[in-house]
Motif scaffolding. Structure first.
Motif, PDB file in Angstrom:
ATOM      1  N   PRO A   8       0.814  -1.219   0.000  1.00 50.87           N
ATOM      2  CA  PRO A   8       0.000   0.000   0.000  1.00 50.87           C
ATOM      3  C   PRO A   8       0.849   1.272   0.000  1.00 50.87           C
ATOM      4  O   PRO A   8       1.892   1.317   0.636  1.00 50.87           O
ATOM      5  N   GLY A  32      -8.312  -3.583  -3.785  1.00 45.47           N
ATOM      6  CA  GLY A  32      -7.031  -4.138  -4.240  1.00 45.47           C
ATOM      7  C   GLY A  32      -6.630  -5.341  -3.406  1.00 45.47           C
ATOM      8  O   GLY A  32      -7.423  -6.261  -3.163  1.00 45.47           O
ATOM      9  N   GLY A  33      -5.385  -5.317  -2.885  1.00 40.63           N
ATOM     10  CA  GLY A  33      -4.904  -6.421  -2.050  1.00 40.63           C
ATOM     11  C   GLY A  33      -5.348  -6.315  -0.606  1.00 40.63           C
ATOM     12  O   GLY A  33      -4.968  -7.155   0.207  1.00 40.63           O
ATOM     13  N   LEU A  53     -14.889  -2.179  -2.020  1.00 39.51           N
ATOM     14  CA  LEU A  53     -15.335  -2.370  -3.409  1.00 39.51           C
ATOM     15  C   LEU A  53     -14.132  -2.588  -4.314  1.00 39.51           C
ATOM     16  O   LEU A  53     -13.065  -2.010  -4.082  1.00 39.51           O
ATOM     17  N   ASP A  54     -14.306  -3.384  -5.327  1.00 38.39           N
ATOM     18  CA  ASP A  54     -13.312  -3.453  -6.407  1.00 38.39           C
ATOM     19  C   ASP A  54     -14.008  -3.981  -7.653  1.00 38.39           C
ATOM     20  O   ASP A  54     -14.858  -4.870  -7.565  1.00 38.39           O
ATOM     21  N   ARG A  55     -13.619  -3.429  -8.790  1.00 35.97           N
ATOM     22  CA  ARG A  55     -14.246  -3.901 -10.034  1.00 35.97           C
ATOM     23  C   ARG A  55     -13.594  -5.192 -10.504  1.00 35.97           C
ATOM     24  O   ARG A  55     -14.098  -5.845 -11.403  1.00 35.97           O
ATOM     25  N   ALA A  59      -9.298  -9.304  -7.223  1.00 35.07           N
ATOM     26  CA  ALA A  59      -8.913  -8.513  -6.037  1.00 35.07           C
ATOM     27  C   ALA A  59      -9.883  -8.828  -4.895  1.00 35.07           C
ATOM     28  O   ALA A  59      -9.484  -8.997  -3.747  1.00 35.07           O
ATOM     29  N   LYS A  80     -18.047  -1.477  -9.507  1.00 42.63           N
ATOM     30  CA  LYS A  80     -17.319  -0.251  -9.837  1.00 42.63           C
ATOM     31  C   LYS A  80     -17.748   0.812  -8.829  1.00 42.63           C
ATOM     32  O   LYS A  80     -18.935   0.895  -8.488  1.00 42.63           O
ATOM     33  N   LEU A 102      -6.424   5.043  -6.327  1.00 48.06           N
ATOM     34  CA  LEU A 102      -6.779   4.795  -7.735  1.00 48.06           C
ATOM     35  C   LEU A 102      -5.754   3.956  -8.500  1.00 48.06           C
ATOM     36  O   LEU A 102      -4.694   3.633  -7.981  1.00 48.06           O
ATOM     37  N   LEU A 104      -4.010   0.904 -10.706  1.00 46.76           N
ATOM     38  CA  LEU A 104      -3.899  -0.553 -10.707  1.00 46.76           C
ATOM     39  C   LEU A 104      -3.171  -1.049  -9.470  1.00 46.76           C
ATOM     40  O   LEU A 104      -2.367  -0.331  -8.885  1.00 46.76           O
ATOM     41  N   SER A 105      -3.436  -2.300  -9.116  1.00 47.95           N
ATOM     42  CA  SER A 105      -2.640  -2.936  -8.069  1.00 47.95           C
ATOM     43  C   SER A 105      -1.464  -3.637  -8.751  1.00 47.95           C
ATOM     44  O   SER A 105      -1.500  -3.911  -9.955  1.00 47.95           O
ATOM     45  N   GLU A 215     -15.370   7.384 -14.337  1.00 48.19           N
ATOM     46  CA  GLU A 215     -15.525   6.616 -13.085  1.00 48.19           C
ATOM     47  C   GLU A 215     -15.203   7.504 -11.884  1.00 48.19           C
ATOM     48  O   GLU A 215     -15.935   7.540 -10.900  1.00 48.19           O
TER      49      GLU A 215
HETATM   50  C1  LIG Z   1      -3.917   0.791  -6.275  1.00 49.01           C
HETATM   51  S1  LIG Z   1      -5.022  -0.553  -6.127  1.00 49.01           S
HETATM   52  C2  LIG Z   1      -5.597  -0.446  -4.473  1.00 49.01           C
HETATM   53  C3  LIG Z   1      -4.663  -1.056  -3.502  1.00 49.01           C
HETATM   54  C4  LIG Z   1      -5.182  -1.129  -2.079  1.00 49.01           C
HETATM   55  N1  LIG Z   1      -5.376   0.168  -1.505  1.00 49.01           N
HETATM   56  C5  LIG Z   1      -4.253  -1.953  -1.208  1.00 49.01           C
HETATM   57  O1  LIG Z   1      -3.782  -1.444  -0.187  1.00 49.01           O
HETATM   58  O2  LIG Z   1      -4.001  -3.112  -1.543  1.00 49.01           O
HETATM   59  C6  LIG Z   1      -6.417  -0.013  -7.009  1.00 49.01           C
HETATM   60  C7  LIG Z   1      -7.550  -1.014  -7.080  1.00 49.01           C
HETATM   61  O3  LIG Z   1      -8.713  -0.285  -7.443  1.00 49.01           O
HETATM   62  C8  LIG Z   1      -9.473  -1.034  -8.356  1.00 49.01           C
HETATM   63  N2  LIG Z   1     -10.247  -0.055  -9.137  1.00 49.01           N
HETATM   64  C9  LIG Z   1      -9.778   0.871  -9.996  1.00 49.01           C
HETATM   65  N3  LIG Z   1     -10.792   1.590 -10.504  1.00 49.01           N
HETATM   66  C10 LIG Z   1     -11.934   1.117  -9.914  1.00 49.01           C
HETATM   67  C11 LIG Z   1     -13.311   1.471 -10.019  1.00 49.01           C
HETATM   68  N4  LIG Z   1     -13.709   2.432 -10.842  1.00 49.01           N
HETATM   69  N5  LIG Z   1     -14.203   0.812  -9.257  1.00 49.01           N
HETATM   70  C12 LIG Z   1     -13.787  -0.170  -8.411  1.00 49.01           C
HETATM   71  N6  LIG Z   1     -12.500  -0.568  -8.297  1.00 49.01           N
HETATM   72  C13 LIG Z   1     -11.578   0.077  -9.036  1.00 49.01           C
HETATM   73  C14 LIG Z   1      -8.462  -1.810  -9.160  1.00 49.01           C
HETATM   74  O4  LIG Z   1      -9.050  -2.984  -9.700  1.00 49.01           O
HETATM   75  C15 LIG Z   1      -7.381  -2.105  -8.104  1.00 49.01           C
HETATM   76  O5  LIG Z   1      -7.589  -3.370  -7.521  1.00 49.01           O
END
Ligand SMILES: C[S@@+](CC[C@H](N)C(=O)[O-])C[C@H]1O[C@@H](n2cnc3c(N)ncnc32)[C@H](O)[C@@H]1O
Length: 306
Positions: A8, A32-33, A53-55, A59, A80, A102, A104-105, A215
């Motif tokens: 993170p 994400g993770g 939430l995650d799309r 994840a 989403k 925001l 990608l992970s 988004e």
């Molecule tokens: C940078 S990672 C987050 C990591 C997380 N904070 C952690 O500590 O592991 C961003 C995540 O947001 C998700 N994501 C991006 N845009 C999204 C959206 N519009 N709605 C839901 N999830 C979204 C991605 O699939 C990804 O898993």
């Protein structure tokens, strides 16, 4: 599941600014993770809830396994964040904070099969979720001008038209199927193609495929609406267009009456919806950047619902 690891970014800073307190209810809009989520759950016990939430269903699966010790207080939803209002979470649930981290992970970028990276040779996909238009569809079907606009607008690429032309010519006989093929076509447009330019073109396609700016706009507005008075919104972004949108949305929502000064009294009826907590965007220090290169472009902004 072990392979879904993401370190993170700005963890302490985000959690502190979110003002996580025992018994509070929070939304992690980008699970994400589950790194930020875990820290929220450690601090909002024993009765506080977290909705993540995650799309990306992968994840959701990974974070659900990682946070299984908190299943009484934690719910993961494959959705989403622009659609968070569609969730049936009980309208009386008071939300004390919402976090957006925001982009990608790491597993999404690193798994070449997801087709996000030009470093491997994966199928041209780039969808964070599993449905919708893929990068393959976009690169093979969009008009040459549309492609050039995408590279210029989301990638700030000066040679956007030349690259779009090369793609349009290359796909005449056979569709472009892989990230490697696309990377080679882009590379051939210049004697020396800087990796930075290549990364920006790939990022531009990803932003368009996942409709990331729409988004974000929708997510920020709905997120602020859902917050209880005194609740915090914290956003970590990794791209100048995203940070600009966060800054402008916060500014607009924090603005008081916008009537011209010559009017004797207010007719616009506008009152500030939020107040800024961070005057300037917070960025990671050199130590965090050296430990985690993905932190280098991060910018964090926070605001509080009035
Ligand atoms: C940078 S990672 C987050 C990591 C997380 N904070 C952690 O500590 O592991 C961003 C995540 O947001 C998700 N994501 C991006 N845009 C999204 C959206 N519009 N709605 C839901 N999830 C979204 C991605 O699939 C990804 O898993």
């Amino acid at each position: 599941m072990d392979e879904f690891r993401h370190q993170p970014v700005l963890l302490e800073e985000a959690i502190d600014l979110l003002n996580v307190r025992p018994g509070g209810n929070y939304i992690d809009a980008t699970l994400g993770g589950g790194g930020h989520a875990l820290e929220i759950l450690k601090r909002n016990g024993p009765s506080g809830r977290l909705i993540g939430l995650d799309r990306d269903p992968r994840a959701i699966e990974a974070a659900t396994a990682r946070l299984s010790g908190y299943k009484e207080r934690f719910t993961a939803v494959n959705l989403k964040f622009s659609l968070m209002d569609e969730m049936n979470w009980g309208s009386d649930l008071k939300i004390d904070g919402i976090l957006f981290d925001l982009g990608l992970s790491s597993p999404q970028i690193d798994h070449w099969q997801r087709g996000f990276s030009f470093m491997g040779d994966g199928p041209l996909d780039m969808r964070m979720g599993l449905n919708g238009v893929s990068a393959r569809d976009l690169v093979n079907k969009a008009g040459e001008k549309e492609l050039a606009d995408i590279f210029y607008r989301y990638g700030e690429e000066q040679k956007s038209r030349k690259i779009a032309r090369a793609i349009a010519e290359a796909r005449i006989n056979n569709p472009i199927e892989t990230t490697g093929q696309l990377a080679r076509i882009i590379k051939e447009t210049r004697p020396q193609m800087p990796a930075k330019t290549m990364a920006r073109i790939f990022q531009a396609i990803r932003i368009r495929v996942n409709d990331e700016l729409n988004e974000l706009e929708q997510g920020l507005n709905t997120g602020v609406e859902r917050l209880a008075s005194g609740g915090r919104i914290v956003v970590i972004s990794y791209h100048s267009l995203e940070d600009r949108m966060v800054k402008e949305t916060f500014r607009r929502l924090a603005a008081p009456c916008i009537c011209p000064p010559r009017l004797p009294s207010c007719v616009c009826g506008k009152i500030p919806v939020i107040k800024m907590i961070t005057k300037k965007a917070l960025v990671p220090g050199p130590r965090q950047i050296s430990e985690n290169s993905r932190a280098r472009s991060a910018k964090l902004r926070a605001a509080e619902k009035v």
